[in-house]
Design an enzyme around this catalytic site. Structure first.
Site, short mmCIF file in Angstrom:
data_model
loop_
_atom_site.label_atom_id
_atom_site.label_comp_id
_atom_site.label_asym_id
_atom_site.label_seq_id
_atom_site.Cartn_x
_atom_site.Cartn_y
_atom_site.Cartn_z
N GLY A 82 0.82 -1.21 0.00
CA GLY A 82 0.00 0.00 0.00
C GLY A 82 0.85 1.26 0.00
O GLY A 82 0.55 2.23 -0.70
N CYS A 83 1.94 1.26 0.78
CA CYS A 83 2.83 2.41 0.79
C CYS A 83 3.50 2.61 -0.56
O CYS A 83 3.71 3.74 -1.00
CB CYS A 83 3.88 2.24 1.88
SG CYS A 83 3.26 2.47 3.55
N ARG A 84 3.83 1.51 -1.21
CA ARG A 84 4.45 1.62 -2.54
C ARG A 84 3.51 2.35 -3.50
O ARG A 84 3.96 3.21 -4.28
CB ARG A 84 4.78 0.23 -3.08
CG ARG A 84 5.42 0.26 -4.46
CD ARG A 84 5.69 -1.15 -4.96
NE ARG A 84 6.05 -1.15 -6.38
CZ ARG A 84 6.15 -2.26 -7.12
NH1 ARG A 84 5.91 -3.45 -6.59
NH2 ARG A 84 6.47 -2.16 -8.40
#
Length: 449
Positions: free
Chosen positions: A413-415
């Site tokens: 998700g952070c990517r």
């Protein structure tokens, strides 16, 4: 008949007195509810434990809702928190994706589904179809931190005790687990890739090289590394004859780092302490590096944080601040509910402009350079997810499947956030001026890119 925007159709019975009433319509299946709130046709496949499904049968990715508990999580915490709870608990799966790296599935899901608020009539129909039992909150997965308002028992936000608890929540998962995810460098911060084909280890070594050169460190100099993690920067500097002190609030990190220092024969030059940076008594350092700490200290504490660093530097000394940032400087600083509950409790992000302003406003410091490494962090996360996939069975044995699933979800998700410029990563370089406002630094950048 009543037709929802999604295309789901319910036929009215001629014997019913009011076909518009939700009480007079057949109960909706779970798949029909998904259609009603997703605002249109889906490109992903959705299946549910009640036997219903929607979306293309041949879709590459899908959502499988496996249990009634998962429905309760989704209903009682709409948005990313409910989805995370159901996914981490194993009540919701992403078909077509490895749990160690669900990036492609998440990206497809976020591209495809835009939830819309249905009409009041539709909401009433959905509520009746689900049943009241799903609107009663239940205990979240054990990996979830308390909500912000209940953390007061741990101290005021960003007090020493509460900061220590937040660091423990995230960083003391298991050193062995971090070895599986981070690889040999044991570096849990954004790498700097010299090119797109470089390995993660090459990129992490290159990041330490970049920080070292920006700080203009020479053999015999003294470095303070705040929030030093497992001591990667400390050991990099020590191998080059710099006397390096690292501090971390994670006891497990400090113990691992000290063992690595001994194993590398660096005891003469390197030390890592389990300590708050505010408790470092030494001063007159030639340089201070802060790599991945600013996210944890709170924007309101920036003046005290930067003033503390300034006071520990000698005149002409250099600071390198490396942290995740927002692409703007608006007031919304707090992380979203998923990140706050499962990843970085009390974490706050702001724009690089705010960081530079707060650093300038304390007086006695001059900002020399700033650099955005946003794309590099997306690539770093890609490689961490890859490591988790490669070591999945061992990681699950070490921390349990739900925690391993949490990490796969969080990193993927952070990517996406770094890919889409929702978050950035900035390095800011500054120097301590003398009492006449002079700086003893070269006229032009002295480091290699």
């Amino acid at each position: 008949m009543t037709t929802f925007k999604s295309g789901t159709t319910f036929r009215d019975s001629p014997t019913r007195p009011d076909p518009r009433s939700p009480l007079s319509s057949p109960k909706m299946t779970l798949a029909e509810i998904v259609e009603a709130i997703s605002g249109g046709s889906l490109d992903i496949r959705v299946t549910a434990y009640d036997g219903s499904s929607t979306g293309p049968v041949d879709a590459e990715f899908g959502l499988d809702l496996l249990t009634p508990r998962g429905t309760t999580y989704l209903v009682t915490a709409p948005g990313d928190l409910g989805l995370a709870r159901a996914y981490i608990a194993g009540d919701l799966t992403l078909r077509g994706a490895h749990p160690g790296d669900p990036y492609e599935a998440l990206r497809t899901l976020s591209d495809d589904v835009e939830f819309e608020r249905p009409s009041a009539l539709t909401l009433a129909h959905i509520a009746r179809s689900l049943g009241l039992e799903h609107f009663k909150p239940i205990a979240p997965p054990p990996q979830e931190a308390l909500p912000r308002w209940r953390r007061i028992a741990e101290g005021l936000r960003h007090s020493r005790s509460r900061d220590a608890d937040a660091i423990h929540h995230h960083y003391d998962v298991s050193n062995t687990f971090y070895e599986y995810v981070l690889g040999p460098s044991m570096t849990y911060t954004c790498a700097c890739f010299p090119d797109r084909e470089a390995s993660l280890e090459t990129a992490q070594e290159n990041k330490y090289r970049l920080v070292f050169e920006k700080l203009n460190l020479q053999a015999g100099d003294r470095l303070l590394d705040i929030g030093c993690g497992w001591g990667g920067m400390v050991r990099y500097a020590a191998r080059r004859g710099v006397h390096a002190l690292g501090v971390t609030l994670s006891q497990e990190q400090a113990e691992w780092a000290q063992r690595a220092i001994v194993a590398d024969g660096l005891g003469e030059f390197a030390e890592v302490r389990h300590s708050d940076y505010r408790d470092v008594a030494e001063g007159d350092f030639d340089a201070v590096s802060s790599i991945g700490l600013t996210e944890h200290i709170g924007v309101s504490n920036y003046p005290g944080y930067f003033a503390s660093i300034r006071d520990k530097l000698r005149v002409g000394g250099l600071l390198l601040n490396h942290c995740i940032t927002r692409p703007d400087n608006r007031e919304n600083k707090r992380a979203g509910s998923f990140i706050d509950r499962y990843v970085f409790p009390d974490g706050e992000l702001t724009g690089s402009g705010t960081i530079i302003t707060k650093l300038q406003d304390i007086g006695g410091m001059e900002v020399l350079h700033e650099e955005n490494l946003r794309e590099h962090y997306a690539m770093t996360l890609r490689d961490w997810n890859r490591n988790l996939v490669d070591n999945w069975d061992a990681a699950v044995t070490e921390v349990g499947e739900s925690t391993a699933r949490l990490w796969g979800l969080y990193m993927a998700g952070c990517r996406i956030g770094f890919d889409r410029n929702i978050v950035q990563l900035h390095q800011v370089l500054a120097t301590k001026l003398d009492d006449k406002g002079l700086a003893n630094v070269p006229l032009r950048p002295w480091w290699r890119p």
